[in-house]
Design a protein around this motif. Structure first.
Motif, PDB file in Angstrom:
ATOM      1  N   GLN A  70      50.832 -20.575 -63.119  1.00 53.84           N
ATOM      2  CA  GLN A  70      49.970 -19.753 -63.961  1.00 53.84           C
ATOM      3  C   GLN A  70      49.881 -20.286 -65.382  1.00 53.84           C
ATOM      4  N   HIS A  71      50.993 -20.755 -65.941  1.00 49.30           N
ATOM      5  CA  HIS A  71      50.983 -21.254 -67.323  1.00 49.30           C
ATOM      6  C   HIS A  71      50.090 -22.481 -67.453  1.00 49.30           C
ATOM      7  N   ASP A  72      50.242 -23.441 -66.532  1.00 50.23           N
ATOM      8  CA  ASP A  72      49.399 -24.634 -66.574  1.00 50.23           C
ATOM      9  C   ASP A  72      47.932 -24.284 -66.333  1.00 50.23           C
ATOM     10  N   TYR A  73      47.710 -23.306 -65.465  1.00 45.73           N
ATOM     11  CA  TYR A  73      46.337 -22.886 -65.199  1.00 45.73           C
ATOM     12  C   TYR A  73      45.684 -22.339 -66.465  1.00 45.73           C
ATOM     13  N   LYS A 122      38.139 -18.966 -58.559  1.00 43.91           N
ATOM     14  CA  LYS A 122      38.799 -18.152 -59.586  1.00 43.91           C
ATOM     15  C   LYS A 122      38.449 -18.659 -60.983  1.00 43.91           C
ATOM     16  N   LEU A 123      38.472 -19.977 -61.163  1.00 44.29           N
ATOM     17  CA  LEU A 123      38.157 -20.548 -62.470  1.00 44.29           C
ATOM     18  C   LEU A 123      36.714 -20.240 -62.861  1.00 44.29           C
ATOM     19  N   HIS A 139      41.067 -25.354 -72.014  1.00 35.33           N
ATOM     20  CA  HIS A 139      40.295 -26.569 -72.280  1.00 35.33           C
ATOM     21  C   HIS A 139      38.865 -26.426 -71.754  1.00 35.33           C
ATOM     22  N   VAL A 140      38.731 -25.859 -70.566  1.00 42.16           N
ATOM     23  CA  VAL A 140      37.398 -25.659 -69.986  1.00 42.16           C
ATOM     24  C   VAL A 140      36.560 -24.737 -70.875  1.00 42.16           C
ATOM     25  N   VAL A 141      37.175 -23.673 -71.354  1.00 38.04           N
ATOM     26  CA  VAL A 141      36.480 -22.738 -72.250  1.00 38.04           C
ATOM     27  C   VAL A 141      36.011 -23.457 -73.507  1.00 38.04           C
ATOM     28  N   ARG A 142      36.868 -24.297 -74.085  1.00 36.22           N
ATOM     29  CA  ARG A 142      36.510 -25.034 -75.305  1.00 36.22           C
ATOM     30  C   ARG A 142      35.334 -25.976 -75.051  1.00 36.22           C
TER      31      ARG A 142
END
Length: 251
Positions: free
Chosen positions: A121-124, A164-165, A130-133
């Motif tokens: 979960q933390h790495d996710y 999910k992402l 990063h994807v959001v940025r």
């Protein structure tokens, strides 16, 4: 003025140096002054006013008297259309416009983010950040799920992770390319809702707003420090007349 000449004339005034008339004369450089060899031209004044058809030598004389150039702007006209202008300034302004247009061009960049199907979960959350940025910057993101060993026989793990992402970033982007298996990898492309130019403008505005808030905060701190350093002015003691007299002398 013929329709073809008028069309080319409009194109030149918009910064085009080539005729768009199919089968017409194509030139990447306008003819000016002595390079104009026709006997007469349809002359346009420096402010766009129509002068009329005049001999070329007379048009050149008018250009010299006005300290301007005679520029052939519609060579396929009958006769060719020429305009009195400062050709050096004309070329410089067109070059500036072209440079500004190139500067404002924004190309969409495809970023890539790689995940493992059993990511914790933390790495996710880090990867999702990063994807959001990237999406906020107006860039596309290619998500790659890398399978190893027995994981290759469980593609549903990668599919659920990609799903999910996509749901987590649905406010910023949309699935442009659905998940697909490619050997040991499964890929999906998420595109941003906002265009690159809009995203850049928002990021710039946010930075400017943050800088202004920081500057205001610093000014407030300086004002507070100055007030603490000087302190309130001490009240001036009123001097009574008796304090200025010798105590042995009666008033």
């Amino acid at each position: 003025m013929s329709a073809g000449a008028l069309f080319a004339f409009t194109g030149v005034l918009n910064g085009q140096t080539e005729s768009s008339d199919p089968g017409g004369h194509i030139s990447t450089e306008l003819r000016i002054n002595d390079r104009i060899r026709v006997p007469e031209v349809r002359l346009v004044g420096p402010n766009g006013e129509t002068v009329g058809i005049v001999p070329t030598d007379q048009a050149l004389k008018l250009a010299q008297e006005a300290d301007l150039d005679l520029v052939e702007i519609a060579p396929q006209g009958r006769p060719p259309v020429c305009k009195l202008m400062d050709y050096g300034k004309f070329k410089y302004e067109n070059a500036q416009k072209a440079r500004e247009a190139r500067r404002n061009q924004t190309n969409t960049v495809i970023k890539e983010m790689k995940l493992r199907p059993k990511i914790d979960q933390h790495d996710y959350e880090t990867k999702k950040g990063h994807v959001v940025r990237f999406l906020r910057q107006g860039d596309k993101v290619k998500i790659t799920i890398m399978f190893r060993g027995r994981e290759q026989h469980r593609p549903e793990l990668g599919f659920r992770l990609l799903q999910k992402l996509a749901e987590d970033v649905t406010e910023l982007g949309f699935v442009e390319s659905s998940p697909k298996q490619d050997g040991r990898n499964m890929t999906m492309v998420i595109g941003p809702h906002k265009k690159k130019a809009e995203a850049k403008a928002e990021v710039k505005a946010a930075k400017e707003e943050q800088a202004a808030a920081l500057q205001a905060e610093r000014e407030a701190e300086r004002a507070e420090q100055r007030a603490a350093h000087t302190g309130p002015a001490a009240p001036k003691k009123e001097r009574k007349r008796s304090e200025n007299l010798d105590p042995e002398i009666e008033a």
